[in-house]
Design a protein around this motif. Sequence first.
Motif, PDB file in Angstrom:
ATOM      1  N   ALA A  83     -78.424   3.855  23.822  1.00 18.74           N
ATOM      2  CA  ALA A  83     -78.225   4.496  22.682  1.00 18.74           C
ATOM      3  C   ALA A  83     -79.330   4.544  21.730  1.00 18.74           C
ATOM      4  N   GLU A  92     -76.543   9.529  13.866  1.00 18.32           N
ATOM      5  CA  GLU A  92     -75.352   9.425  14.510  1.00 18.32           C
ATOM      6  C   GLU A  92     -75.122   8.421  15.842  1.00 18.32           C
ATOM      7  N   THR A  94     -74.263   8.041  19.164  1.00 21.66           N
ATOM      8  CA  THR A  94     -74.108   8.866  20.448  1.00 21.66           C
ATOM      9  C   THR A  94     -74.549   8.170  21.682  1.00 21.66           C
ATOM     10  N   GLN A  96     -74.865   6.601  25.343  1.00 25.25           N
ATOM     11  CA  GLN A  96     -74.686   7.197  26.607  1.00 25.25           C
ATOM     12  C   GLN A  96     -74.473   6.409  27.565  1.00 25.25           C
ATOM     13  N   ASP A 107     -73.096  11.763  27.999  1.00 23.60           N
ATOM     14  CA  ASP A 107     -73.174  11.627  26.532  1.00 23.60           C
ATOM     15  C   ASP A 107     -71.692  11.359  25.827  1.00 23.60           C
ATOM     16  N   THR A 108     -71.547  10.423  25.005  1.00 22.77           N
ATOM     17  CA  THR A 108     -70.505  10.217  24.286  1.00 22.77           C
ATOM     18  C   THR A 108     -70.582  10.401  22.764  1.00 22.77           C
ATOM     19  N   ASP A 109     -69.637  10.340  21.983  1.00 24.84           N
ATOM     20  CA  ASP A 109     -69.789  10.635  20.466  1.00 24.84           C
ATOM     21  C   ASP A 109     -68.861   9.537  19.864  1.00 24.84           C
ATOM     22  N   THR A 111     -69.417   8.707  16.722  1.00 25.48           N
ATOM     23  CA  THR A 111     -69.303   9.004  15.057  1.00 25.48           C
ATOM     24  C   THR A 111     -68.257   9.734  14.768  1.00 25.48           C
ATOM     25  N   ALA A 112     -67.705  10.741  15.801  1.00 24.59           N
ATOM     26  CA  ALA A 112     -66.550  11.776  15.363  1.00 24.59           C
ATOM     27  C   ALA A 112     -65.305  10.930  15.266  1.00 24.59           C
ATOM     28  N   THR A 117     -72.259   5.149  11.982  1.00 20.03           N
ATOM     29  CA  THR A 117     -73.612   5.684  12.353  1.00 20.03           C
ATOM     30  C   THR A 117     -74.548   4.349  12.843  1.00 20.03           C
ATOM     31  N   TYR A 154     -63.060   5.963  20.754  1.00 21.16           N
ATOM     32  CA  TYR A 154     -63.563   4.921  20.218  1.00 21.16           C
ATOM     33  C   TYR A 154     -62.700   4.424  19.157  1.00 21.16           C
TER      34      TYR A 154
END
Length: 310
Positions: A83, A92, A94, A96, A107-109, A111-112, A117, A154
Motif C-alpha cells: 500500500a 485514502e 487502498t 493491493q 486493488d482494494t478499498d 476507506t469506503a 485513511t 473491511y
Amino acid sequence: MLALVAFLVLDAVLVAWALGAHRAATEVEPDAVPIVTPQPGGSTSPSASASPSASSPAESAAIAPEPSTHILSALDAEVAWRALTGPCPQTEATPQLTTDGGASWRDTDATAPTGVTSLQRIVVEAPDVATMVALRGTDCTPTLIRTFVAGDNYEEYPDELAGAWFVDPADRSRVQSPTGSATAPCESVVALAARDGASALVLCADGSLATTSDSGASWSAAVPAPGVQAIGNASAGFIAAAVGREGCAGIQVLQIDAASAASSATGCLLTDIAPADFAGVVAIAEAASTVWLWAGDLIQRSSDGGASWS
C-alpha cells in the motif's frame, strides 16, 4: 681560447634545453577525474564517462532514513500486500493484494467501508486475512481494521488496537506495543518491524537500529546503520534494505540480529538509480524464505537472500 669559451657556453645552452624538454615530456596532466553531475532532488551520481563504483559509507550516511510511503507485508512466495501511504486524512487506504508472486496486484478499498485513511502497518495472517493499522477522522486517531475476504470488505476493530505494534505519526518518540505505550530508544522512529508480542526492531531518524525483546520496556544499544531505508520481519531475526553502501551499486539486503541489531549483508539488487532517490520509497519483507523488495516502481523477489532476483 675564445673558441673554447664559445664551445662551453654552447654546451651549457644545449644541456639546459635538453633538461627542459625532458621535464615537459614527463609533466603530463593526470587522468581526468570522473565528473559528478547534480541530479533532481539534490543527489549526485557519476556521469556516463565515469566507471560505475559503489558508494562509500560516508556517502550513505548522508542519506537519512525517513518514513516510507511504501508499506509491504508478505505471507509466502506468492501472497503479499502492499500500500501507498501519506498525510492524514488526505491519503485514502487502498491496499493491493497479489496471489501470484507480484505478477499482478488487485486493488482494494479500505476507506469506503471503514472511513480510515493513511495506512501505517499491514500484517498478513492468512491468504484471505490481513490486519492493518490506519488513522481515522480529522484528528487522525490510530485504529485497527481487518479483512477476512482478501480485501473484498473491511471492518474496524478499535478494541484490538491496544494489542498491536505501531508508531503513531503524531508522536514518533514512543512505540505502541501489545503491553502498552513505550518510550522509543531515540527521539524519532522512522520504521518498526515486530516478530511477535515481545520482539521488535526500530529504525531511527538518526540512522540507527535498536531491538527489544520485552515489548519496549528496554532496548539494545543503538547500532549505526548507514543507508538503511526500510526494515521488516525475517525467518531469523529481521531484514533491512540499504542504499549507498560500499560493495553494492543499488539496494543492499541486510540480515539483522534480533538480539543485538547487528547486520550482515546477504545480497544486492543492482540498479543505476541514484541512492538518494530511494529515500522514503522503500519497503522490504521476508516470508517463507522469500525476500520481497518494493523500491520506487521496482517490485522484486529473491529466494536466496538477495543474491538473485526475479
